[in-house]
Design an enzyme around this catalytic site. Structure first.
Site, PDB file in Angstrom:
ATOM      1  N   GLY A 156     -26.855  12.005  35.153  1.00 42.69           N
ATOM      2  CA  GLY A 156     -28.098  12.373  35.806  1.00 42.69           C
ATOM      3  C   GLY A 156     -28.521  13.746  35.344  1.00 42.69           C
ATOM      4  NE  ARG A 157     -33.208  15.724  39.471  1.00 38.72           N
ATOM      5  CZ  ARG A 157     -34.374  15.852  40.086  1.00 38.72           C
ATOM      6  NH1 ARG A 157     -35.427  16.205  39.403  1.00 38.72           N
ATOM      7  NH2 ARG A 157     -34.482  15.606  41.379  1.00 38.72           N
ATOM      8  CE1 TYR A 158     -30.547  18.974  40.024  1.00 40.12           C
ATOM      9  CE2 TYR A 158     -30.246  17.009  41.366  1.00 40.12           C
ATOM     10  CZ  TYR A 158     -30.998  18.115  41.006  1.00 40.12           C
ATOM     11  OH  TYR A 158     -32.195  18.354  41.629  1.00 40.12           O
ATOM     12  N   GLY A 159     -25.569  16.213  36.442  1.00 37.54           N
ATOM     13  CA  GLY A 159     -24.212  16.097  35.924  1.00 37.54           C
ATOM     14  C   GLY A 159     -23.874  14.672  35.561  1.00 37.54           C
ATOM     15  CG  ASP A 275     -34.762  13.677  44.131  1.00 37.26           C
ATOM     16  OD1 ASP A 275     -35.827  13.085  43.820  1.00 37.26           O
ATOM     17  OD2 ASP A 275     -33.856  13.898  43.307  1.00 37.26           O
TER      18      ASP A 275
END
Length: 449
Positions: A156-159, A275
């Site tokens: 994902g965009r975080y990890g 989100d």
């Protein structure tokens, strides 16, 4: 002799006084000879060779002290910078751990290094403090050291999310990128909130920071659900009305638990997710769903009337952003506004569920999976794309006519239309949606009996 002197001026016609030309324009060479008169008339000038002094280099003996000094200074500066960087990283890691509560009072990373945690995770959760805020910090750190990574299941965009095992139990490990430290902190903080545990919120197990001074790994360990996200599940699976109702009701239940503040000595603050989307909702084996990914969530305490809002007003995924977020008309310091933005995104998720629900006597007619506004904006829409569609043109996802023949889909259509209304004050609350779907579930059960 006198005759020669008389003839000399005739042999040299330019023999006049030229003292003003000294020094001469052209170099002259003076040399005497005894052979004949004017023997040096055509003599060319010669220049003695002069040795050019060499520039002292780094390797020459004259410059050796300077070379040694420069090398020593360079080495010392490099060593000092390296030590400063290592000390800074270590102190930063300790500050982060202290700030994020990963060290209990009086505990350090070296204390109780051989501590054993016995029993399965389920029993550990049942034996915890009962506050619903997860396992004790020391147990969390012990579990994180005993985790065995299996393989990556998504990014994902975080990890990156990994399937891992702890004493034979499958768990999910979210490894955050080093640039997403704040997201890790926010999600860990939300999960460890008192009374946070709920059957429709992803179960939190442990959080930890691992690594050395120059290498840091931020881990978040949660329950593992093999069905994956709702986004992935709907790609390959159709729903019947009862399963659709179960999923929608479970999401509304989890969202309602987040939004509601529980008063008391160990009360729970109200939380807005910010989100909500199908990729942040996981499907459980029993058919229910649970909400995950709290990297953007905010908490609100009515007693202090404080809300921790990041400086970025436009939070979440662009495709699921509410109109007031897109046109920047939302008051970010009003917590109710964040809750209503969650409800708008939840309405789009319900639309995704409805498209994959079969209708008719023969249970046919499910539409292919599609994301909201798939026919209006590109695959990766910009803010301007969504602003034009949602705010200017006021377009909403199309509701198929076939939904009119199914009571569950009819009710779902009414609910979602109220939840994605342009006016946030008109939208239904998560609790209201939960009660409406629960009543529909009861009515449907009575009809079936």
């Amino acid at each position: 002799m006198n005759k020669r002197l008389e003839e000399a001026p005739k042999m040299i016609p330019n023999r006049i006084c030229k003292g003003h030309l000294v020094p001469h324009e052209q170099s002259k060479s003076i040399q005497c000879c005894n052979d004949k008169d004017f023997c040096n008339l055509s003599l060319l000038p010669t220049y003695p060779e002069r040795p050019t002094p060499e520039t002292p280099g780094f390797g020459t003996p004259d410059n050796l002290p300077f070379t040694v000094l420069l090398t020593t200074i360079t080495f010392c500066l490099t060593l000092v910078l390296l030590i400063v960087a290592i000390v800074f990283m270590k102190n930063r890691r300790k500050d982060v751990q202290r700030k994020f509560g990963l060290y209990g009072k009086g505990y350090t990373g070296e204390k109780y290094p051989q501590m054993e945690v016995h029993g399965p995770l389920v029993s550990l959760m049942e034996q915890s403090s009962g506050s619903g805020s997860g396992l004790p910090i020391l147990v969390q750190r012990t579990i994180s050291k005993q985790i065995q990574m299996v393989h990556s299941v998504g990014k994902g965009r975080y990890g990156e999310v990994w399937l891992a095992k702890w004493r034979g139990t499958k768990v999910a490990v979210k490894v955050f990128f080093t640039t997403e430290e704040q997201s890790w902190f926010r999600e860990t903080e939300i999960y460890q909130t008192v009374l946070m545990r709920h059957e429709n919120i992803l179960g939190f197990i442990a959080a930890d920071i691992k690594g050395t001074g120059s290498w840091t790994q931020m881990l978040l360990i949660t329950d593992y659900h093999e069905c994956g996200s709702l986004y992935d599940y709907l790609q390959d699976n159709c729903l019947d009305p009862s399963r659709l109702l179960l999923m929608a009701q479970s999401i509304a239940s989890g969202l309602s638990h987040l939004h509601i503040e529980i008063y008391g000595t160990k009360g729970k603050p109200a939380i807005a997710h910010r989100d909500i989307k199908s990729k942040n909702i996981l499907v459980k084996r029993n058919g229910e769903c649970c909400i995950a990914d709290f990297g953007l969530a905010v908490k609100y305490l009515s007693e202090t009337k404080e809300i921790d809002v990041p400086p970025n007003v436009r939070s979440g995924t662009r495709r699921y952003m509410a109109p007031e977020l897109l046109d920047k008309s939302m008051n970010v310091h009003n917590f109710e506004a964040h809750k209503m933005a969650d409800m708008y995104a939840f309405a789009l998720v319900m639309w995704e569920l409805g498209r994959r629900c079969v209708t008719g006597d023969k249970l046919k007619g499910a539409d292919e999976y599609a994301v909201p506004y798939y026919d209006c904006v590109p695959s990766d829409p910009s803010f301007e794309d969504m602003l034009q569609v949602v705010c200017v043109k006021k377009i909403r996802p199309q509701i198929p006519l076939r939904w009119e023949g199914e009571e569950v889909l009819q009710t779902l259509a009414k609910v979602m239309q109220e939840c994605w209304h342009s006016n946030p004050d008109v939208r239904l609350t998560a609790l209201r949606v939960k009660k409406t779907l629960a009543k529909l579930d009861t009515d449907t059960s009575i009809k079936i009996v």
